[in-house]
Design an enzyme around this catalytic site. Structure first.
Site, short mmCIF file in Angstrom:
data_model
loop_
_atom_site.label_atom_id
_atom_site.label_comp_id
_atom_site.label_asym_id
_atom_site.label_seq_id
_atom_site.Cartn_x
_atom_site.Cartn_y
_atom_site.Cartn_z
N GLU A 25 14.24 15.94 -6.06
CA GLU A 25 13.42 16.00 -7.26
C GLU A 25 12.31 17.02 -7.08
O GLU A 25 11.38 17.08 -7.87
CB GLU A 25 12.85 14.62 -7.60
CG GLU A 25 11.98 14.01 -6.53
CD GLU A 25 11.09 12.90 -7.08
OE1 GLU A 25 11.33 11.75 -6.72
OE2 GLU A 25 10.16 13.20 -7.87
N CYS A 52 13.68 9.65 -7.42
CA CYS A 52 14.21 9.32 -6.09
C CYS A 52 15.68 8.92 -6.10
O CYS A 52 16.23 8.56 -5.06
CB CYS A 52 13.38 8.20 -5.47
SG CYS A 52 11.62 8.53 -5.51
N THR A 91 0.83 7.91 -0.51
CA THR A 91 2.24 7.52 -0.61
C THR A 91 3.16 8.74 -0.63
O THR A 91 4.27 8.69 -1.13
CB THR A 91 2.52 6.61 -1.83
OG1 THR A 91 2.23 7.31 -3.04
CG2 THR A 91 1.69 5.35 -1.79
N SER A 142 4.94 1.78 -12.46
CA SER A 142 6.07 2.13 -11.59
C SER A 142 6.46 0.97 -10.69
O SER A 142 7.63 0.74 -10.41
CB SER A 142 5.78 3.40 -10.78
OG SER A 142 4.89 3.14 -9.71
N HIS A 181 14.85 1.44 -1.38
CA HIS A 181 14.07 2.67 -1.56
C HIS A 181 12.63 2.29 -1.21
O HIS A 181 12.12 1.28 -1.68
CB HIS A 181 14.17 3.15 -3.02
CG HIS A 181 13.14 4.16 -3.36
ND1 HIS A 181 13.00 5.32 -2.63
CD2 HIS A 181 12.16 4.20 -4.31
CE1 HIS A 181 11.99 6.02 -3.12
NE2 HIS A 181 11.46 5.37 -4.14
N ASN A 211 6.93 8.15 1.85
CA ASN A 211 7.97 8.23 0.81
C ASN A 211 8.64 9.59 0.89
O ASN A 211 7.98 10.62 0.80
CB ASN A 211 7.34 8.03 -0.58
CG ASN A 211 8.40 7.85 -1.66
OD1 ASN A 211 9.59 7.91 -1.39
ND2 ASN A 211 7.96 7.60 -2.88
N SER A 252 12.42 6.69 -10.57
CA SER A 252 11.60 6.48 -11.77
C SER A 252 12.22 7.16 -12.97
O SER A 252 13.01 8.09 -12.85
CB SER A 252 10.20 7.04 -11.53
OG SER A 252 9.52 6.23 -10.60
N1 ACO Z 1 -7.15 -4.18 3.18
C1 ACO Z 1 -5.94 -4.70 2.89
N2 ACO Z 1 -5.34 -4.55 1.69
C2 ACO Z 1 -5.99 -3.83 0.74
C3 ACO Z 1 -7.25 -3.26 0.97
C4 ACO Z 1 -7.85 -3.46 2.26
N3 ACO Z 1 -9.02 -2.93 2.56
N4 ACO Z 1 -7.63 -2.62 -0.15
C5 ACO Z 1 -6.63 -2.76 -1.06
N5 ACO Z 1 -5.63 -3.50 -0.52
C6 ACO Z 1 -4.35 -3.85 -1.12
C7 ACO Z 1 -4.43 -4.24 -2.57
O1 ACO Z 1 -4.73 -5.62 -2.70
C8 ACO Z 1 -3.03 -3.91 -3.04
O2 ACO Z 1 -2.14 -4.90 -2.62
P1 ACO Z 1 -1.21 -5.61 -3.68
O3 ACO Z 1 -0.23 -4.56 -4.14
O4 ACO Z 1 -0.55 -6.70 -2.95
O5 ACO Z 1 -2.10 -6.03 -4.79
C9 ACO Z 1 -2.67 -2.66 -2.23
O6 ACO Z 1 -3.58 -2.65 -1.14
C10 ACO Z 1 -2.82 -1.38 -3.00
O7 ACO Z 1 -4.10 -1.37 -3.56
P2 ACO Z 1 -4.30 -1.02 -5.10
O8 ACO Z 1 -5.76 -1.01 -5.41
O9 ACO Z 1 -3.38 -1.82 -5.96
O10 ACO Z 1 -3.75 0.46 -5.02
P3 ACO Z 1 -4.01 1.69 -5.92
O11 ACO Z 1 -4.05 1.34 -7.34
O12 ACO Z 1 -5.14 2.43 -5.36
O13 ACO Z 1 -2.65 2.53 -5.66
C11 ACO Z 1 -0.24 2.72 -5.81
C12 ACO Z 1 -1.43 2.02 -5.15
C13 ACO Z 1 -0.16 2.32 -7.26
C14 ACO Z 1 1.02 2.33 -5.08
C15 ACO Z 1 -0.45 4.24 -5.70
O14 ACO Z 1 -0.46 4.60 -4.35
C16 ACO Z 1 0.60 5.05 -6.42
O15 ACO Z 1 0.50 5.29 -7.62
N6 ACO Z 1 1.67 5.55 -5.69
C17 ACO Z 1 2.73 6.35 -6.27
C18 ACO Z 1 3.68 5.54 -7.15
C19 ACO Z 1 4.71 4.77 -6.37
O16 ACO Z 1 4.94 4.99 -5.20
N7 ACO Z 1 5.41 3.83 -7.06
C20 ACO Z 1 6.47 3.06 -6.46
C21 ACO Z 1 7.81 3.12 -7.16
S1 ACO Z 1 8.15 4.67 -7.86
C22 ACO Z 1 8.34 5.88 -6.62
O17 ACO Z 1 9.07 5.71 -5.69
C23 ACO Z 1 7.53 7.10 -6.71
#
Ligand code: ACO
Length: 448
Positions: free
Chosen positions: A82, A116, A158, A208, A246, A325, A358
């Site tokens: 991709e 992906c 990620t 996502s 994945h 990833n 996605s």
């Molecule tokens: N210690 C331990 N855990 C923590 C801490 C800490 N200090 N701070 C946050 N966390 C946890 C949160 O509780 C959360 O856990 P949860 O998912 O069980 O709720 C996790 O860490 C992530 O924190 P968030 O605040 O939810 O994360 P954020 O919104 O900043 O971003 C996300 C995470 C959405 C995955 C981001 O990295 C992203 O957009 N990535 C790309 C998209 C992606 O990979 N999607 C997956 C499928 S699609 C694909 O493959 C591309």
């Protein structure tokens, strides 16, 4: 052709990486967010001399050499990616010189792309070809290659990068159970790349995650139905020796596997004993939408899943946690981790794979292992991939250097008329690298 599947594998990831713990501190994220919250240890990235084309050249050349496969023996070459470096010219064509110099230009296949999922589409194309009446007796070759980079912000940790090459043919040690396949495809805007001037995606992280879990539910449901129709008995996670996902980041893999157990609970399947039933009973009346949001359900199902996770999923997590990833290569890197960790123990075992891209497209499918015969044996695949050695010989860069490299590559993306540093000092011998993009956007590579 019988027992069509994967005969051989090779994986390549850049030697340049950054520790998640270090990135976390640099980004000012709370301690543990990337390492525990996302479940990631380290992230690989391409430096300015590597890209998806050079990585795929490295993986393909190495596979052909190490398994002693004559390039003339390849009849189909499919690439899943991709990462767009050209809107028309396929990555596959960049790999053709490897075959042209041996006089083989009779090779079907081009690139497949949908986030992906492209690697899985490429793999299915090759397997279907070998199983079809147009098969000419030669091997198929699948390449999954991606560089996952995100703009500064929560998605940046990620990222990751890798290329995986897989040789496809009959009598494979890793054979498809072709009737056991279930897909879910739909139109959503969870992660997409509409801005052709940027390598970075537009991503709705939360959406996502939910889309991923919804697709998993749909694929697992269909998969169970097909299994039950074929085998005349109910399917549960007990029927899978291993489950490979994945892997955008490990936390999502943990959640996904728990979700499969919740599905087993809803279908009253054999993996759910009395104690588990009791734990999950309070959630049986949740609507599906509510079930994606419920923290308590997540916790309870993770508890129920824990012993199964340790046995069936944990062995698949090594490379995705260490590299990040890898988009199209992510699922197959998780699969490579399983072979690396459990090779001598896999004969006779069944593994279920879940591919998600996605946009969205997703498939759950099943593979069966046998030991196979050299050079196409599980033990030889382990020694060729040498995952532990590759991980060990990496170089951890400082976050400032990482950010600087991201900026440079952001600036160069889609550009022309530049010469790279040609600095290949960190690359292993045999690695391809980018030397120049000329005034007509033509790309030039060299081999270390
Ligand atoms: N210690 C331990 N855990 C923590 C801490 C800490 N200090 N701070 C946050 N966390 C946890 C949160 O509780 C959360 O856990 P949860 O998912 O069980 O709720 C996790 O860490 C992530 O924190 P968030 O605040 O939810 O994360 P954020 O919104 O900043 O971003 C996300 C995470 C959405 C995955 C981001 O990295 C992203 O957009 N990535 C790309 C998209 C992606 O990979 N999607 C997956 C499928 S699609 C694909 O493959 C591309």
């Amino acid at each position: 052709a019988k027992n069509v599947g994967i005969l051989a594998m090779e994986i390549y990831f850049p030697p340049t990486c950054i520790k998640q713990e270090v990135l976390e501190a640099h980004d000012g994220a709370s301690k543990g967010k990337y390492t525990i919250g996302l479940g990631q240890d380290c992230m690989a990235f391409c430096s300015e001399v590597e890209d998806v084309i050079s990585m795929s050249m490295t993986a393909v050349t190495s596979l052909l050499e190490k398994y002693n496969v004559d390039p003339k023996q390849i009849g189909r070459l499919e690439v899943g990616s991709e990462t767009v470096l050209d809107k028309s010219k396929s990555i596959k064509t960049f790999l053709m010189p490897i075959f042209e110099k041996c006089g083989n230009t009779d090779i079907e296949g081009v690139d497949s792309s949908n986030a992906c999922y492209g690697g899985t589409a490429a793999l299915f194309n090759c397997v279907n070809w070998v199983e079809s009446s147009s098969w000419d007796g030669r091997y198929g070759l699948v390449v999954c290659t991606d560089s996952a980079v995100y703009a500064e912000g929560p998605a940046r940790p990620t990222g990751g990068a890798a290329a995986i090459a897989m040789l496809i043919g009959p009598n494979a040690p890793i054979a498809f159970e072709s009737k056991l396949r279930s897909s879910h495809m739909a139109h959503v805007y969870d992660f997409y790349k509409p801005d052709l001037a940027s390598e970075y995606p537009v991503v709705d992280g939360k959406l996502s995650q939910t889309c991923y879990l919804m697709a998993l539910d749909a694929c697992y449901k269909g998969f169970c139905q097909k299994f039950e129709k074929m085998e005349g008995k109910q399917f549960s996670v007990l029927d899978a020796d291993y489950v490979v996902f994945h892997s955008p980041y490990n936390k999502l893999v943990q959640k996904s596997f728990s979700r499969m157990l919740f599905n087993d609970f809803l279908r009253n399947a054999s993996s759910i004993d009395e104690a588990a039933k009791e734990k999950l009973a309070p959630f049986s009346s949740l609507s599906i939408e509510e079930s994606y949001q419920s923290r308590d359900l997540e916790k309870a199902s993770q508890q129920v899943a824990k012993p199964f996770y340790d046995a069936k999923v944990q062995p698949t997590t090594l490379i995705p946690k260490q590299v990040g990833n890898m988009y199209t290569a992510s699922l197959y890197a998780a699969f490579a981790s399983l072979i690396h960790n459990k090779s001598s123990d896999l004969a006779g075992k069944r593994v279920i794979l879940f591919s998600y891209g996605s946009g969205l497209s997703a498939t759950m499918f099943s593979l069966r292992f046998t030991e196979g015969e050299a050079p196409f044996s599980l033990s030889n695949i382990v020694s060729v991939m040498s995952v532990a050695e590759k991980l060990k010989s990496r170089h951890e860069l400082e976050p400032e250097k990482f950010v600087e490299l991201m900026k440079l590559m952001e600036h160069r993306y889609g550009g022309k008329d530049f010469i790279t540093s040609k600095d290949c000092s960190l690359l292993a011998p045999g690695t391809y690298y980018l030397t120049e993009v000329d005034s007509k956007y033509r790309r030039f590579y060299a081999k270390k």
